[in-house]
Motif scaffolding. Structure first.
Motif, PDB file in Angstrom:
ATOM      1  N   TYR A  20       0.850  -1.184   0.000  1.00  0.00           N
ATOM      2  CA  TYR A  20       0.000   0.000   0.000  1.00  0.00           C
ATOM      3  C   TYR A  20       0.886   1.235   0.000  1.00  0.00           C
ATOM      4  N   TYR A  21       0.734   2.069  -1.004  1.00  0.00           N
ATOM      5  CA  TYR A  21       1.484   3.324  -1.085  1.00  0.00           C
ATOM      6  C   TYR A  21       0.669   4.434  -0.443  1.00  0.00           C
ATOM      7  N   PHE A  22       1.346   5.258   0.356  1.00  0.00           N
ATOM      8  CA  PHE A  22       0.666   6.375   1.001  1.00  0.00           C
ATOM      9  C   PHE A  22       1.673   7.488   1.243  1.00  0.00           C
ATOM     10  N   GLU A  23       1.196   8.605   1.763  1.00  0.00           N
ATOM     11  CA  GLU A  23       2.064   9.751   2.003  1.00  0.00           C
ATOM     12  C   GLU A  23       2.115  10.081   3.489  1.00  0.00           C
ATOM     13  N   ARG A  24       3.306  10.362   3.958  1.00  0.00           N
ATOM     14  CA  ARG A  24       3.481  10.908   5.304  1.00  0.00           C
ATOM     15  C   ARG A  24       3.695  12.409   5.187  1.00  0.00           C
ATOM     16  N   ARG A  25       3.394  13.117   6.269  1.00  0.00           N
ATOM     17  CA  ARG A  25       3.537  14.570   6.250  1.00  0.00           C
ATOM     18  C   ARG A  25       4.994  14.970   6.098  1.00  0.00           C
ATOM     19  N   ASP A  26       5.214  16.141   5.539  1.00  0.00           N
ATOM     20  CA  ASP A  26       6.551  16.722   5.555  1.00  0.00           C
ATOM     21  C   ASP A  26       6.896  17.084   6.995  1.00  0.00           C
ATOM     22  N   LEU A  27       8.179  17.213   7.274  1.00  0.00           N
ATOM     23  CA  LEU A  27       8.606  17.414   8.650  1.00  0.00           C
ATOM     24  C   LEU A  27       8.153  18.767   9.209  1.00  0.00           C
ATOM     25  N   ARG A  28       7.537  18.707  10.377  1.00  0.00           N
ATOM     26  CA  ARG A  28       7.297  19.912  11.158  1.00  0.00           C
ATOM     27  C   ARG A  28       8.591  20.268  11.890  1.00  0.00           C
ATOM     28  N   PRO A  29       8.666  21.433  12.504  1.00  0.00           N
ATOM     29  CA  PRO A  29       9.924  21.830  13.139  1.00  0.00           C
ATOM     30  C   PRO A  29      10.437  20.853  14.188  1.00  0.00           C
ATOM     31  N   ASP A  30       9.528  20.136  14.896  1.00  0.00           N
ATOM     32  CA  ASP A  30       9.967  19.236  15.966  1.00  0.00           C
ATOM     33  C   ASP A  30       9.974  17.770  15.542  1.00  0.00           C
ATOM     34  N   ASP A  31       9.851  17.508  14.246  1.00  0.00           N
ATOM     35  CA  ASP A  31       9.757  16.130  13.744  1.00  0.00           C
ATOM     36  C   ASP A  31      11.114  15.529  13.392  1.00  0.00           C
ATOM     37  N   VAL A  32      11.153  14.194  13.464  1.00  0.00           N
ATOM     38  CA  VAL A  32      12.264  13.449  12.883  1.00  0.00           C
ATOM     39  C   VAL A  32      11.693  12.463  11.869  1.00  0.00           C
ATOM     40  N   LEU A  33      12.463  12.225  10.823  1.00  0.00           N
ATOM     41  CA  LEU A  33      12.124  11.220   9.814  1.00  0.00           C
ATOM     42  C   LEU A  33      12.994   9.999  10.076  1.00  0.00           C
ATOM     43  N   ILE A  34      12.342   8.842  10.216  1.00  0.00           N
ATOM     44  CA  ILE A  34      13.040   7.616  10.592  1.00  0.00           C
ATOM     45  C   ILE A  34      12.945   6.594   9.467  1.00  0.00           C
ATOM     46  N   ASP A  35      14.081   6.069   9.075  1.00  0.00           N
ATOM     47  CA  ASP A  35      14.153   4.949   8.146  1.00  0.00           C
ATOM     48  C   ASP A  35      13.979   3.682   8.982  1.00  0.00           C
ATOM     49  N   ILE A  36      12.880   2.945   8.764  1.00  0.00           N
ATOM     50  CA  ILE A  36      12.542   1.815   9.628  1.00  0.00           C
ATOM     51  C   ILE A  36      13.357   0.581   9.236  1.00  0.00           C
ATOM     52  N   ARG A 135       9.220   4.118   6.161  1.00  0.00           N
ATOM     53  CA  ARG A 135       9.628   5.298   6.925  1.00  0.00           C
ATOM     54  C   ARG A 135       8.479   5.795   7.784  1.00  0.00           C
ATOM     55  N   ILE A 136       8.833   6.535   8.834  1.00  0.00           N
ATOM     56  CA  ILE A 136       7.809   7.147   9.675  1.00  0.00           C
ATOM     57  C   ILE A 136       8.296   8.527  10.114  1.00  0.00           C
ATOM     58  N   VAL A 137       7.352   9.448  10.274  1.00  0.00           N
ATOM     59  CA  VAL A 137       7.620  10.798  10.773  1.00  0.00           C
ATOM     60  C   VAL A 137       6.992  10.912  12.156  1.00  0.00           C
ATOM     61  N   CYS A 138       7.757  11.429  13.115  1.00  0.00           N
ATOM     62  CA  CYS A 138       7.245  11.502  14.489  1.00  0.00           C
ATOM     63  C   CYS A 138       7.881  12.675  15.220  1.00  0.00           C
ATOM     64  N   SER A 139       7.098  13.312  16.084  1.00  0.00           N
ATOM     65  CA  SER A 139       7.648  14.357  16.950  1.00  0.00           C
ATOM     66  C   SER A 139       8.768  13.782  17.808  1.00  0.00           C
ATOM     67  N   GLU A 140       9.844  14.557  17.956  1.00  0.00           N
ATOM     68  CA  GLU A 140      10.986  14.078  18.738  1.00  0.00           C
ATOM     69  C   GLU A 140      10.605  13.724  20.177  1.00  0.00           C
ATOM     70  N   ASP A 141       9.534  14.320  20.700  1.00  0.00           N
ATOM     71  CA  ASP A 141       9.136  14.055  22.081  1.00  0.00           C
ATOM     72  C   ASP A 141       8.550  12.664  22.268  1.00  0.00           C
ATOM     73  N   PHE A 142       8.231  11.992  21.178  1.00  0.00           N
ATOM     74  CA  PHE A 142       7.687  10.631  21.258  1.00  0.00           C
ATOM     75  C   PHE A 142       8.612   9.627  20.575  1.00  0.00           C
ATOM     76  N   VAL A 143       9.859  10.026  20.408  1.00  0.00           N
ATOM     77  CA  VAL A 143      10.892   9.150  19.853  1.00  0.00           C
ATOM     78  C   VAL A 143      11.842   8.763  20.980  1.00  0.00           C
ATOM     79  N   LEU A 144      12.316   7.530  20.948  1.00  0.00           N
ATOM     80  CA  LEU A 144      13.143   6.985  22.022  1.00  0.00           C
ATOM     81  C   LEU A 144      14.530   6.651  21.520  1.00  0.00           C
ATOM     82  N   SER A 145      15.508   6.811  22.378  1.00  0.00           N
ATOM     83  CA  SER A 145      16.885   6.471  22.048  1.00  0.00           C
ATOM     84  C   SER A 145      17.129   4.995  22.354  1.00  0.00           C
ATOM     85  N   VAL A 146      17.631   4.257  21.376  1.00  0.00           N
ATOM     86  CA  VAL A 146      17.878   2.822  21.527  1.00  0.00           C
ATOM     87  C   VAL A 146      19.369   2.593  21.768  1.00  0.00           C
ATOM     88  N   PRO A 147      19.727   1.869  22.830  1.00  0.00           N
ATOM     89  CA  PRO A 147      21.142   1.579  23.087  1.00  0.00           C
ATOM     90  C   PRO A 147      21.784   0.818  21.930  1.00  0.00           C
TER      91      PRO A 147
END
Length: 355
Positions: A20-36, A135-147
């Motif tokens: 399924y092809y779809f579109e994610r939003r362009d980055l807002r100022p507090d967003d990160v783009l993650i390559d899954i 890929r996924i776009v998410c606010s940095e406040d809901f992104v976690l650092s993985v060891p």
């Protein structure tokens, strides 16, 4: 402007997941783009795809156990840089202002936290799509650092199964000398045993099956009690400070309540719905015992979990699959045929994307 993404989606509750092809939003100022890189497969993904909870909005791109690397950041992002190894769990936003949010418990947001998929974005009101995608776009406040020292293929389940069991362990102050029991040995149960053991608790598995004994001990259980054996159940009465019930369907909890110590608690983390049969309150009243529930965990405690797992080298027991095998994996999950969590190698989807 938006970001084109390939995922796997359910178009209805009766159709298999498919590209399924779809579109994610362009980055807002507090967003990160993650390559899954890897996406875990949770039993709730199956429930949502099949509309078992009667709230599914199609098409659904499931997946809320996501690990990947940051490939772009908004111009106000301060927590992450390009190349960082990160995770996204069950939620991607909340109101951030209510009392639960202010106390780092965004999962209990009074307005409702925004689910990673099958939710609605608070700002642009577009549907949220999950980790069965490139890929996924998410606010940095809901992104976690993985060891970085962990086997990242086995990290995704920590973001749901892990935090779902970690949160009650921490809330009820489990530590050295605590006596913890776990009901059910699946994705949640196996993480509950590992984490409780690492916290220093004496850990017991309640099970109906003798074939779980060896695996439970390997995972860190000190004792195994057959819940169908009356003598074994009587032998552990008044014993446990905390029982974590991970069973995802209707079951009788009355036999377990008397095994709680004075002021002990049985907490549900796996079952949503009405109990049957009803709870007999005699054991509750005469032992000041409690029945409670707990949902996932906040961002702060999820980061605490990941850091703890990094220190103790804890990951999930997984079976790796290709994205194209997801429907077969769903069928196997229905028959509890996985030890103990499927994880999708998202490179398999990226290959599809380039063909």
């Amino acid at each position: 402007m938006s970001i084109k993404v390939l995922g796997f989606a359910a178009e209805s509750n009766t159709t298999p997941l498919a590209p399924y092809y779809f579109e994610r939003r362009d980055l807002r100022p507090d967003d990160v783009l993650i390559d899954i890189l890897y996406s875990g497969v949770c039993h709730s993904d199956l429930h949502q795809a099949r509309n078992d909870w009667h709230g599914s909005q199609y098409p659904i791109v499931p997946g809320h156990e996501i690990v990947g690397r940051v490939v772009a950041v908004g111009n106000q992002v301060t927590k992450f840089q390009v190349g960082a190894l990160v995770g996204v769990g069950c939620m991607v936003d909340s109101c951030r202002e209510c009392s639960p949010c202010q106390h780092g418990l965004e999962q209990y947001c009074e307005e409702g936290c925004i689910q990673t998929y099958n939710g609605t974005d608070r700002h642009d009101h577009r549907p949220t799509y999950g980790g069965y995608s490139t890929r996924i776009v998410c606010s940095e406040d809901f992104v976690l650092s993985v060891p970085e020292n962990l086997d990242i293929k086995a990290v995704p389940p920590l973001l749901c199964a892990g935090i779902t069991t970690w949160s009650p362990l921490r809330h009820w102050n489990v530590g050295q000398g605590s006596k913890v029991a776990v009901i059910g040995l699946g994705g949640l149960g196996h993480m509950a045993i590992k984490l409780a053991h690492a916290l220093g608790a004496e850990v017991t598995l309640f099970t109906r099956s003798l074939n779980k004994v060896e695996d439970a001990k390997r995972l860190g259980a000190d004792h195994i009690v057959l819940s169908t054996d009356i003598e074994q159940m009587q032998a552990v009465q008044n014993h446990f400070d905390l029982i974590i019930d991970t069973v995802p369907n209707v079951h009788d909890i009355n036999p377990y309540v008397p095994t709680l110590t004075l002021s002990g608690t049985l907490v549900f983390v796996g079952f949503l719905g009405e109990l049957a049969p009803m709870i007999n309150t005699v054991s509750l009243i005469l032992g000041r015992r409690s029945i409670a529930g707990s949902a996932i965990g906040g961002i702060q405690e999820t980061q605490e979990l990941l850091d703890f797992c990094g220190e103790h080298q804890i990951t999930a027991d997984i079976e790796m699959i290709q994205m194209q095998e997801i429907n077969e994996a769903f069928t196997r999950m229905e028959h509890s045929d996985v030890k103990y969590r499927f994880v999708i190698d998202m490179q398999s989807l990226k290959v599809t994307e380039t063909v």
